[in-house]
Design an enzyme around this catalytic site. Structure first.
Site, mmCIF file in Angstrom:
data_model
loop_
_atom_site.group_PDB
_atom_site.id
_atom_site.type_symbol
_atom_site.label_atom_id
_atom_site.label_comp_id
_atom_site.label_asym_id
_atom_site.label_seq_id
_atom_site.Cartn_x
_atom_site.Cartn_y
_atom_site.Cartn_z
ATOM 1 N N ARG A 43 -0.954 -1.856 -8.480
ATOM 2 C CA ARG A 43 0.429 -1.926 -8.187
ATOM 3 C C ARG A 43 1.378 -1.335 -9.046
ATOM 4 N NH1 ARG A 43 2.376 -7.948 -6.516
ATOM 5 N NH2 ARG A 43 4.216 -6.868 -5.742
ATOM 6 N N HIS A 89 -1.630 -0.640 3.363
ATOM 7 C CA HIS A 89 -0.903 -1.566 2.290
ATOM 8 C C HIS A 89 -0.107 -2.557 2.755
ATOM 9 C CE1 HIS A 89 0.935 -1.308 -1.839
ATOM 10 N NE2 HIS A 89 2.035 -1.833 -1.422
ATOM 11 N N TYR A 132 17.117 4.369 9.976
ATOM 12 C CA TYR A 132 18.156 5.639 10.098
ATOM 13 C C TYR A 132 17.603 6.741 9.763
ATOM 14 C CZ TYR A 132 21.180 1.674 11.132
ATOM 15 O OH TYR A 132 21.688 0.282 11.871
#
Length: 826
Positions: A43, A89, A132
């Protein structure tokens, strides 16, 4: 009445509750170590080879797998996030989208890997939701994933073992150094600064060809970080510590200059901020400082940033306060000056390590060598397989009638395959390929095509085998590919590197002085002779009264940089800054920082960036410093279109701060300027390698509004790349650097030649001159030239030295390849 369900017959021992005694300390230790390893490896820390964390690598790979190339339409970011989360993921869409947003932000990454469309946030505001915004791969991401289908890296299973993903990307770009990274793991963290791609690749190429290179060798190519937001780095000791040990720190400063914001009031205009500092944060700190009485002399602070003009933060200074002293206060108490701590921690062979510059480059170079070696092996196997089929097909075409007879008389495909193998001595793949052959391939033209393909395959196989069999040739291939990447994706340096603070003219002045106090400081400086200097990297400075920067032969000494212009003046005088637009801007010598006395050559690394002393328009740059006054000697200048002129640029009223020195035609600009008496020679060098020199007396001085006269007769498409003035006593040399005219400036090293100026015969004004450089294959223009006293010194974009070849007596000889791109010669 409901019946109770029957109790199943269970053994007595299964009805007894099982309790296992476990030591809490042992359980916590094991669980914490497992968690820490997962955070470190999966990570928080990047791989040193491709510079990507797992989530970033999965985003880039999945976008490549979806075909979201730069020439394809954008898709919704939510779609990319969903594909990454569902296939690779499984840690939540918000973490994936946050990582994707950072990959698309040009102020976070020096070379973004995602091309975002929509609101991807700013330094002060977060991005819009993924539904968006839209995204696709940036061009640099294509280079990161290029070759994945050629077995260049190992693939590993995804989280549910149903799909495969690359364990590391091929990474044709040194992403870890170019884009930097930050992350917090368990017990360790990483924080790496971005760098310039052209400089990093130049250092990597040097390491490829010289595996035993030292840190000092590589510092010639990588002088320091290059931040996406520009600004200045003040003090390079911490940077060198980080390059040596992997840990260090440096200070970043905003780029600011003093302007007249109103007819009666001056202000500080900030055009570049430190890395990851937003204008709103600066304004907030300014307001806090004013309220806490830490800052004084500030009337207002307004953010005028827009997409057309970029960052513009205007800090209005109260009447009676010295703007430079106010700026020093702002550096001290606001984020206009910030610190950056370097901690180069990355994964090497799955283990976290702290790496210096040499180790970082060596890991990436070794990775690229392995990628190219595996790619070459893959291509060799494919071409050998194809050659095997082509040879079998040629055998069949030579006796096609018998082949058809064998196939027609066979009962089935298996029998036909067996008979073909026995009759024509073919392998099973060759026989199978012949059985699938279309009849239209049985033409004479197809046979010629197959023979041509066979010859090309044999040649290609020999080339690939040579690469695999010769380590030096493999390294040459890797180096050439690195150079191509730098030329394709490289951009000029944005961050100015300063050895020490130097800077604002009143560096080190504390507090908020009144105008009387601010004026008292300059009165302590006597009007002694000095030199005003302009360096090739755009730094201004003046010498102390006991420093002599000019040798007897007229050449200027300087450490780590070359001086583009030196003008003898006095500490209280005014000089003019001549720009490529033909404009002269008045400049006070007193406001220039003084170079500290040294035992060796002086250094301009603490100088004042020219953009802070002179208000320049977009694309405008300062070329030379010129004297002011009606009694000043004439200045000779030349333009790109071959026009020359001699003018007294300083013969203007004292109340004017800027004026024109030449009337330029549309599309024309000044190349260079220098003082020129009638005894001097004017020299022009064109991009098609023509060199012309003639006496300065052939160019009569003209007024400021005049447009000059013809200097050199240029061929179609050619332009002037160098103009210089050579004095009779100068032992001058001519340096020419050839390259490709279509390459991005500052990305190609080119080939250089150093020749005595005396080898070039003079000709009359407005003629074509003589050839000064012979182009080799792939070269079509001079990308840089210099004429001046020997010895000539070359520097890169960050001021690092670049070695020039030895003196060559041949006037029209070819050049010697350089080790790195040259930014300036002096």
């Amino acid at each position: 009445m409901a019946r109770r369900p029957a109790t199943p017959d269970l053994p007595p021992e299964d009805l007894v509750e099982k309790i296992v005694d476990v030591d809490v300390a042992t359980e916590m230790e094991g669980s914490f170590l497992e968690y820490a390893y997962s955070v470190i490896y999966s990570r928080a820390l990047p791989d040193a080879r491709d510079g990507l964390k797992p989530v970033q690598r999965r985003i880039v790979y999945q976008m490549a797998d979806m075909g979201l190339r730069p020439d394809r339409p954008y898709v919704k970011s939510a779609r990319v996030v969903g594909e990454v989360m569902g296939k690779l993921h499984p840690h939540g869409d918000s973490a994936i989208y946050d990582a994707m947003v950072r990959l698309a932000q040009p102020f976070s990454l020096r070379l973004p890997l995602v091309d975002g469309h929509g609101n991807f946030g700013s330094l002060d505001d977060g991005p819009a939701a993924s539904r968006y915004t839209e995204a696709r791969m940036a061009p640099a991401a294509v280079a990161m994933t290029q070759g994945l289908d050629e077995d260049v890296v190992d693939f590993v299973p995804n989280y549910d073992n149903k799909l495969q993903q690359p364990g590391v990307l091929p990474a044709a770009i040194p992403n870890l150094l170019v884009n930097g990274t930050s992350g917090i793991a368990v017990g360790m963290a990483t924080n790496m600064a971005p760098h310039n791609l052209v400089e990093v690749v130049a250092a990597a190429r040097h390491l490829v060809l010289h595996p035993d290179a030292t840190l000092e060798d590589l510092l010639r190519f990588v002088p320091g970080p290059d931040l996406p937001t520009g600004g200045k780095i003040v003090g390079l000791d911490g940077v060198r510590d980080a390059y040596r040990t992997g840990r260090g720190a440096f200070r970043t400063r905003a780029t600011a200059r003093v302007e007249n914001v109103t007819p009666r009031r001056k202000g500080i205009v900030v055009t570049e901020l430190p890395y990851m500092v937003g204008p709103e944060k600066v304004i907030e700190k300014i307001k806090e400082g004013v309220q806490n009485k830490k800052l004084s002399g500030i009337a207002d602070a307004v953010d005028l940033t827009d997409r057309q003009h970029g960052l513009r933060l205007v800090i209005e200074v109260k009447t009676g306060f010295h703007p430079e002293a106010v700026l020093e206060q702002l550096y001290r108490y606001t984020p206009l000056e910030d610190s950056f701590s370097i901690n180069n921690v990355a994964l090497v062979d799955g283990q976290p390590r702290t790496l210096g510059l040499v180790d970082l480059l060596r890991v990436w170079v070794d990775h690229r060598l392995e990628v190219v070696r595996r790619r070459t092996s893959y291509r060799l196997a494919k071409r050998q397989e194809r050659l095997h089929l082509v040879e079998g097909l040629l055998v069949a075409i030579l006796d096609i009638d018998e082949v058809i007879q064998v196939i027609r008389t066979s009962d089935d495909a298996e029998t036909a395959r067996t008979r073909l193998r026995s009759v024509f001595d073919l392998s099973e793949p060759q026989a199978e390929y012949i059985l699938e052959l279309r009849l239209r391939r049985l033409t004479r033209f197809s046979r010629l095509e197959l023979e041509r393909e066979r010859d090309e395959l044999v040649e290609e196989i020999a080339r690939l085998q040579a690469i695999l069999g010769d380590d030096a040739l493999l390294r040459t291939v890797v180096s050439d590919e690195m150079a191509e990447v730098a030329a394709t994706y490289g951009t000029p340096r944005r961050t100015v590197l300063l050895e020490h603070a130097g800077g604002t003219g009143l560096a080190g002045v504390a507090g908020a002085p009144t105008s009387a106090k601010a004026a008292a400081a300059p009165l302590e400086i006597p009007d002694t002779p000095c030199w005003a200097l302009l360096s090739a990297t755009g730094l201004l400075a003046r010498t102390a009264e006991d420093v002599e920067p000019v040798r007897g032969d007229g050449t200027v000494r300087s450490r780590h940089d070359v001086v583009a212009s030196a003008l003898a003046t006095t500490a209280r005088a005014e000089v003019g800054a001549l720009t490529n637009r033909g404009r002269v801007v008045r400049l006070s010598v007193l406001e220039l920082p003084t170079m500290p006395p040294t035992d060796g050559p002086p250094s301009l690394s603490g100088g004042l960036p020219v953009g802070e002393a002179v208000a320049l328009e977009t694309g405008e740059r300062v070329l030379a410093l010129v004297p002011l006054g009606a009694d000043a000697p004439p200045v000779a200048l030349a333009t790109v279109q071959g026009v020359v002129k001699r003018v007294v640029p300083g013969d203007v009223p004292a109340n004017r701060d800027t004026w024109e020195a030449i009337g330029l035609r549309d599309g024309d600009e000044v190349v260079a300027a220098a003082l020129a008496s009638d005894e001097d020679e004017l020299v022009l060098v064109s991009s098609d390698s023509s060199l012309l020199h003639f006496p300065a007396s052939q160019v009569r001085p003209q007024g400021r509004a005049a447009g000059g006269m013809a200097g050199i007769n240029l061929a179609a498409g050619a332009r002037v790349v160098e103009f210089a003035v050579v004095r009779p006593q100068d032992d001058a040399v001519v340096v020419t650097v050839s390259g490709t005219s279509t390459a991005l400036p500052g990305t190609q090293a080119g080939a250089a030649k150093v020749t005595p100026f005396s080898a070039y015969p003079g000709k009359g004004r407005a003629t074509g001159g003589v050839r000064s450089h012979r182009f080799l294959k792939g070269e079509d223009a001079l990308i840089l030239a210099h004429v001046g006293p020997a010895p000539a010194r070359a520097t890169g974009a960050g001021g690092q030295p670049v070695d020039l070849p030895p003196l060559d007596e041949r006037r029209d000889g070819s050049g010697v390849p350089l080790a790195a791109p040259v930014h300036a010669i002096g």
